[in-house]
Design a protein around this motif. Structure first.
Motif, short mmCIF file in Angstrom:
data_model
loop_
_atom_site.label_atom_id
_atom_site.label_comp_id
_atom_site.label_asym_id
_atom_site.label_seq_id
_atom_site.Cartn_x
_atom_site.Cartn_y
_atom_site.Cartn_z
N ILE A 142 0.83 -1.20 0.00
CA ILE A 142 0.00 0.00 0.00
C ILE A 142 0.87 1.25 0.00
CG2 ILE A 142 -1.67 1.32 1.35
CD1 ILE A 142 -2.91 -1.29 2.24
N TYR A 143 1.97 1.22 0.76
CA TYR A 143 2.90 2.36 0.78
C TYR A 143 3.47 2.62 -0.60
CZ TYR A 143 7.15 5.04 1.61
OH TYR A 143 8.16 5.99 1.55
N ILE A 144 3.88 1.55 -1.28
CA ILE A 144 4.45 1.70 -2.63
C ILE A 144 3.40 2.23 -3.60
CG2 ILE A 144 5.39 0.41 -4.59
CD1 ILE A 144 6.71 -1.47 -2.54
N LEU A 145 2.16 1.77 -3.47
CA LEU A 145 1.08 2.22 -4.36
C LEU A 145 0.77 3.70 -4.19
CD1 LEU A 145 -1.50 -0.73 -4.09
CD2 LEU A 145 0.09 -0.28 -5.96
N THR A 146 0.81 4.18 -2.95
CA THR A 146 0.36 5.55 -2.66
C THR A 146 1.48 6.58 -2.66
OG1 THR A 146 0.56 5.12 -0.27
CG2 THR A 146 -1.59 4.72 -1.29
N GLN A 147 2.72 6.16 -2.48
CA GLN A 147 3.81 7.12 -2.34
C GLN A 147 3.96 8.08 -3.53
OE1 GLN A 147 5.38 7.91 0.17
NE2 GLN A 147 7.11 9.11 -0.55
N PRO A 148 3.86 7.62 -4.78
CA PRO A 148 3.98 8.56 -5.91
C PRO A 148 2.93 9.67 -5.90
CG PRO A 148 4.21 6.30 -6.67
CD PRO A 148 3.75 6.23 -5.25
N PHE A 149 1.79 9.41 -5.28
CA PHE A 149 0.74 10.43 -5.19
C PHE A 149 0.94 11.34 -3.98
CE2 PHE A 149 -1.04 6.64 -7.21
CZ PHE A 149 -1.44 7.16 -8.42
N LEU A 150 1.37 10.75 -2.87
CA LEU A 150 1.54 11.52 -1.64
C LEU A 150 2.63 12.58 -1.80
CD1 LEU A 150 1.24 8.69 1.05
CD2 LEU A 150 -0.53 10.27 0.24
N VAL A 151 3.70 12.26 -2.53
CA VAL A 151 4.78 13.24 -2.71
C VAL A 151 4.35 14.38 -3.63
CG1 VAL A 151 6.57 11.54 -2.29
CG2 VAL A 151 5.79 11.92 -4.63
N ARG A 152 3.27 14.19 -4.38
CA ARG A 152 2.77 15.23 -5.28
C ARG A 152 1.57 15.98 -4.70
NH1 ARG A 152 4.78 11.21 -8.65
NH2 ARG A 152 5.99 11.99 -10.42
N MET A 153 1.18 15.66 -3.47
CA MET A 153 0.00 16.28 -2.86
C MET A 153 0.39 17.62 -2.24
SD MET A 153 -3.13 15.18 -2.95
CE MET A 153 -3.11 13.39 -2.88
N GLU A 154 0.49 18.65 -3.08
CA GLU A 154 0.87 19.98 -2.62
C GLU A 154 -0.37 20.85 -2.49
OE1 GLU A 154 3.68 21.60 -5.32
OE2 GLU A 154 4.93 19.80 -5.39
N ARG A 155 -0.51 21.46 -1.31
CA ARG A 155 -1.65 22.34 -1.08
C ARG A 155 -1.54 23.60 -1.94
NH1 ARG A 155 -2.72 22.41 5.50
NH2 ARG A 155 -3.21 20.17 5.70
N GLY A 156 -2.67 24.03 -2.45
CA GLY A 156 -2.70 25.23 -3.28
C GLY A 156 -2.36 24.98 -4.73
N ASN A 157 -1.86 23.78 -5.03
CA ASN A 157 -1.54 23.43 -6.41
C ASN A 157 -2.83 23.08 -7.15
OD1 ASN A 157 -0.59 22.29 -8.82
ND2 ASN A 157 1.20 21.41 -7.82
N VAL A 158 -3.01 23.67 -8.34
CA VAL A 158 -4.23 23.41 -9.11
C VAL A 158 -4.34 21.94 -9.50
CG1 VAL A 158 -3.19 23.87 -11.36
CG2 VAL A 158 -5.63 24.31 -11.01
N LEU A 159 -3.23 21.22 -9.47
CA LEU A 159 -3.22 19.81 -9.87
C LEU A 159 -3.61 18.87 -8.73
CD1 LEU A 159 0.10 19.76 -11.94
CD2 LEU A 159 -2.22 20.06 -12.79
N VAL A 160 -3.89 19.40 -7.54
CA VAL A 160 -4.20 18.54 -6.41
C VAL A 160 -5.48 17.74 -6.66
CG1 VAL A 160 -5.54 20.26 -5.10
CG2 VAL A 160 -4.35 18.43 -3.88
N GLY A 161 -6.44 18.33 -7.38
CA GLY A 161 -7.68 17.62 -7.70
C GLY A 161 -7.41 16.41 -8.59
N LEU A 162 -6.53 16.59 -9.57
CA LEU A 162 -6.16 15.49 -10.46
C LEU A 162 -5.43 14.41 -9.67
CD1 LEU A 162 -5.70 14.17 -13.24
CD2 LEU A 162 -3.66 15.61 -13.47
N ASN A 163 -4.48 14.83 -8.84
CA ASN A 163 -3.68 13.87 -8.07
C ASN A 163 -4.54 13.06 -7.12
OD1 ASN A 163 -0.98 12.87 -7.46
ND2 ASN A 163 -1.22 13.84 -5.48
N PHE A 164 -5.45 13.73 -6.42
CA PHE A 164 -6.30 13.03 -5.46
C PHE A 164 -7.27 12.08 -6.17
CE2 PHE A 164 -10.11 12.65 -2.80
CZ PHE A 164 -9.53 12.15 -1.63
N SER A 165 -7.82 12.50 -7.29
CA SER A 165 -8.78 11.66 -8.01
C SER A 165 -8.10 10.41 -8.57
CB SER A 165 -9.44 12.45 -9.15
OG SER A 165 -8.49 12.83 -10.12
#
Length: 261
Positions: A196-219
């Motif tokens: 689970i850590y390996i699956l989620t890590q590429p997304f967690l490192v890109r989860m920047e607040r205020g970034n317009v791409l956060v919606g894409l990353n979370f989805s």
């Protein structure tokens, strides 16, 4: 042989799901791309979306619905616009089969007869073959429960150590339809958590607040967890999630920084 390599069928459809999510995000954030790219992006999005609809995979439709709603909710629009778009998108996705039947009926009535009408009738029969929600939910629940019981048999090291079984040359004793739960069942608690850590890590490192791409990353993160919890993982799906998606994210992030500067 081609199917085993991830070409066509299940592997293709779920790879297209994640490409569809990326394209949807681009189309609701048109400022990130050039005007000349809007037309081709729209055509490819429609092509991928129709391919997913015709494939008759309910889980794929569920993932798209949740991902599109998430991107819309996290977009900086007023609540009335968000509500309207979500309701409209829900109607299109859930009733897409009826909408497509309506459109093809119009073409059939307009054309009258001929080879094109015959192909449209075949298309309608394929659309009407869409599987039921209850059957999908029941099958998933049974396979996940099987893997859960297998995990409880050997929670530390997994059933691969001493209790895995073979039936007719195939492994048995676990659900084989949930990548996450099957990993726990086969290899135990520690490998399951590491997975689970390996699956989620590429997304967690890109989860920047205020970034317009956060919606894409979370989805995409949410869609990945849903897919891997309810279905199997394949190389082509992994390629779409962990190679194509990061490439598009980094590309869009570069465009966003350029526009800010």
């Amino acid at each position: 042989m081609l199917r085993s390599q991830g070409i066509g069928g299940y592997e293709l459809v779920y790879s297209l799901v994640f490409l569809c999510i990326i394209l949807f995000f681009i189309l609701v954030n048109l400022k990130l791309i050039k005007k000349s790219m809007i037309g081709p992006s729209s055509v490819v999005f429609i092509l991928f979306f129709l391919t997913i609809i015709f494939a008759n995979y309910f889980t794929a439709l569920l993932i798209l619905t949740l991902a599109f709603a998430t991107i819309t909710l996290m977009k900086k629009w007023n609540m009335l616009v968000k509500f309207f778009l979500i309701v409209l998108g829900f109607i299109v996705l859930v009733f897409s089969k009826d909408i497509l039947i309506l459109i093809t009926n119009w073409f059939i009535s307009f054309l009258g007869n001929g080879s094109t009408v015959d192909k449209l009738l075949i298309l309608q029969s394929n659309i009407l073959g869409y599987g039921g929600v209850d059957n999908v939910a029941l099958n998933r629940a049974m396979t996940i429960e099987t893997s859960w019981h297998a995990f409880l048999q050997s929670p530390i090291f997994g059933i691969v150590i001493d209790s895995i079984e073979q039936t007719g040359g195939f492994l048995s004793g676990f659900g084989q339809h949930s990548y996450i739960m099957d990993t726990f069942a086969l290899y135990g608690l520690f490998i399951g958590i590491l997975n689970i850590y390996i699956l989620t890590q590429p997304f967690l490192v890109r989860m920047e607040r205020g970034n317009v791409l956060v919606g894409l990353n979370f989805s995409v993160l949410m869609s990945t967890l849903i897919l891997f919890f309810m279905n199997n993982a394949t190389p082509s799906i992994g390629f779409a999630i962990y190679f194509i998606y990061p490439f598009f994210y980094n590309w869009l992030s570069t465009i966003q920084l350029t526009k800010v500067q």
